[in-house]
Structure formats: C-alpha cells, structure tokens
Scaffold this motif. Structure first.
Motif, short mmCIF file in Angstrom:
data_model
loop_
_atom_site.label_atom_id
_atom_site.label_comp_id
_atom_site.label_asym_id
_atom_site.label_seq_id
_atom_site.Cartn_x
_atom_site.Cartn_y
_atom_site.Cartn_z
N TYR A 168 0.83 -1.20 0.00
CA TYR A 168 0.00 0.00 0.00
C TYR A 168 0.87 1.26 0.00
N PRO A 169 0.28 2.42 -0.28
CA PRO A 169 1.07 3.65 -0.35
C PRO A 169 1.85 3.97 0.92
N ASN A 170 1.37 3.53 2.08
CA ASN A 170 2.08 3.82 3.33
C ASN A 170 3.15 2.77 3.64
N GLY A 171 3.40 1.85 2.71
CA GLY A 171 4.41 0.83 2.90
C GLY A 171 3.90 -0.45 3.53
N HIS A 172 2.66 -0.47 3.93
CA HIS A 172 2.06 -1.66 4.53
C HIS A 172 1.97 -2.78 3.49
N THR A 173 2.38 -3.98 3.90
CA THR A 173 2.37 -5.14 3.01
C THR A 173 1.45 -6.21 3.57
N ALA A 174 0.62 -6.78 2.71
CA ALA A 174 -0.33 -7.81 3.14
C ALA A 174 -0.47 -8.85 2.05
N ASN A 175 -1.00 -10.01 2.44
CA ASN A 175 -1.30 -11.07 1.49
C ASN A 175 -2.76 -11.08 1.07
N THR A 176 -3.58 -10.32 1.76
CA THR A 176 -4.98 -10.15 1.39
C THR A 176 -5.17 -8.73 0.87
N LEU A 177 -5.79 -8.61 -0.29
CA LEU A 177 -6.02 -7.30 -0.89
C LEU A 177 -7.31 -6.71 -0.34
#
Length: 271
Positions: free
Chosen positions: A140-149
C-alpha cells in the motif's frame, strides 16, 4: 481551457469509483449488445426464410401458380428481369454498416478498459502487487504489506503488478481485471467494485507445482471501514491479516524471492 475545467472539477468534486463505469459493467454491456444484436439478426433471418419457404412451397397440385405472373427461362437461357442486384447491394451495405459500427464501438469500449477513466485517476488508490511462487504481496502507499487485498467500495483502484521470480498472471474474475506479472517489469490494471464482499484473486499463468493453490482474497469494504483499517496499518510492515483461505499465502515483510522455508509453507517446491 477544457482541460483546465476538467482538472478544476476533479479537484473540487473528486471522482470516485461510483462515478465511473467498472470494467465488469463494460464487459457486461458488450455481451448484452452482442447478444441482443445476434438474437435480432437470427430472428430476422429465420423469419424471412420461413416466410418464403411457406409462401413458395409446392402444394402438390403439379401446376405453377405463378405461370401467368412471371416468365420462366428455358433450359440454356439466361434469366432476365429481376431487380438488377439491388437487394444484394442493400443487404450487403446494411450488413457492412452494422459490422463496422459494432467493431468501432467495441474497440472504443476496450480502449476505455485499457486506459482507464482518466479524470478519476486523481483519486485512484495505487497498490503494488508482487507475485511469487506461490502467493501475492500487496504493498500500500504507506508501505504496509499484506497477502490479502483490501480495497474500499466505489473507489478506483490501480494495480502495478510484477513478479519476483517467474511469470505469473494476476486476475480477479468477478471484477473483470487481469494482467501479467512479469519479472523485472510492471504492468498496470484498474478496477472499481460497486458492491462489498470477498472475491477471489488467482494466478492464470502456469508457474509451478503450487500454481493451482496461488489464490488469495480480495476484500471490498465500505469506505469508512477501509479508512479505519488503513489508518491502523500506518507505519506497520506486516498486515496482521489472516492467510488466504487455502493457506498458500503467508504474511511477508520481505519483497525478495521466497526462501526454501517460504516455499515449504506455501504448499510446493518450484517446478
């Protein structure tokens, strides 16, 4: 002047996904137009054929009911009369106009899908997607990374898709979005979801033994719920989301190629 007005309107009255046609709506419209036009042509052709088949059928009397109305050519004689090919010309011209118009209209719709709704890009949510064997990372734009969109309802979402290892293909069938994930390159795709819910994202490029398990969830949330969730991820590298339903995706803070342990967790070794 027109460009300035559009830009001003976009800033003062920002456009969201609810103000533009979603790709799924465009493809449904194309399908409906082809279905209706094909049905109309079929009805006309069948009706015309049946009418003449019944009108000029042999009634079994052995006589020609049109003997006093037309002059039949004899064997070896070229037929005369007729309309001079006007029926053929009219039918060909009308068919050509319909086909060319349909091609031009369909191309314009597909061009809209390819380019996206330009004015709405001012408010588009940009998310990077990285594929690996056998899962997906969403940054995401704030750098947050996830495996679920997770995305907000009625908001244009632009995806920048790449791969960290081999060729993949990211697609969300129900939202009609699909694009290649090429190592070392970025491809773009966009969509907007008008209804909340959970959709499935899959890989559509055979990428190894775990290809069929390379799926994850796409959660469309009301905008206020999405903002609350997004604000809670500020400054966090991991998402805290649960892995995808099939258990193939795990939370990742690294954007590199998965290690051997990662591959074992995701359900298969590379092909």
């Amino acid at each position: 002047m027109a460009t300035s007005l559009i830009t001003y309107a976009t800033v003062v009255f920002p456009l969201h996904g609810g103000d533009v046609r979603a790709p799924s709506a465009v493809f449904e419209q194309i399908f409906e137009v082809f279905l209706l036009l094909g049905t109309a042509v079929g009805v006309v052709v069948v009706a015309y054929t049946m009418y003449h088949a019944l009108k000029y059928r042999d009634d079994g009397s052995g006589t020609d009911p049109y003997a006093d109305k037309v002059e039949r050519p004899e064997m070896g004689e070229l037929p005369t009369g007729g309309t001079g090919g006007r029926k053929v010309f009219y039918s060909f011209s009308i068919s050509a106009i319909i086909v060319v118009s349909l091609i031009a209209w369909t191309y314009s719709q597909l061009l809209y899908i390819e380019q996206g709704p330009d004015p709405a890009q001012e408010e588009a949510l940009e998310i990077d997607v990285e594929g690996y064997r056998f899962g997906w990372d969403f940054i995401y734009p704030n750098g947050h990374t996830a495996n679920t969109l997770r995305v907000p309802q009625d908001r244009v979402v632009r995806l920048q898709v790449t791969s960290t290892d081999v060729f993949h293909n990211f697609g969300i069938p129900e939202l009609r979005v699909k694009t290649d994930a090429v190592p070392g390159q970025y491809t773009s795709a966009w969509f907007t979801a008008n209804e909340t819910g959970t959709y499935a994202a899959k890989c559509y490029e055979l990428c190894g033994s775990g290809h069929s398990l390379m799926t994850t969830d796409v959660v469309v949330m009301p905008q206020d719920e999405y903002e609350a969730w997004y604000n809670g991820t500020e400054g966090s590298a991991g998402s805290g989301d649960q892995p995808a339903a099939n258990g193939t995706a795990t939370e990742s803070t690294s954007l590199g190629t998965p290690t051997a342990g990662d591959v074992a967790t995701t359900g298969g070794a590379p092909a």
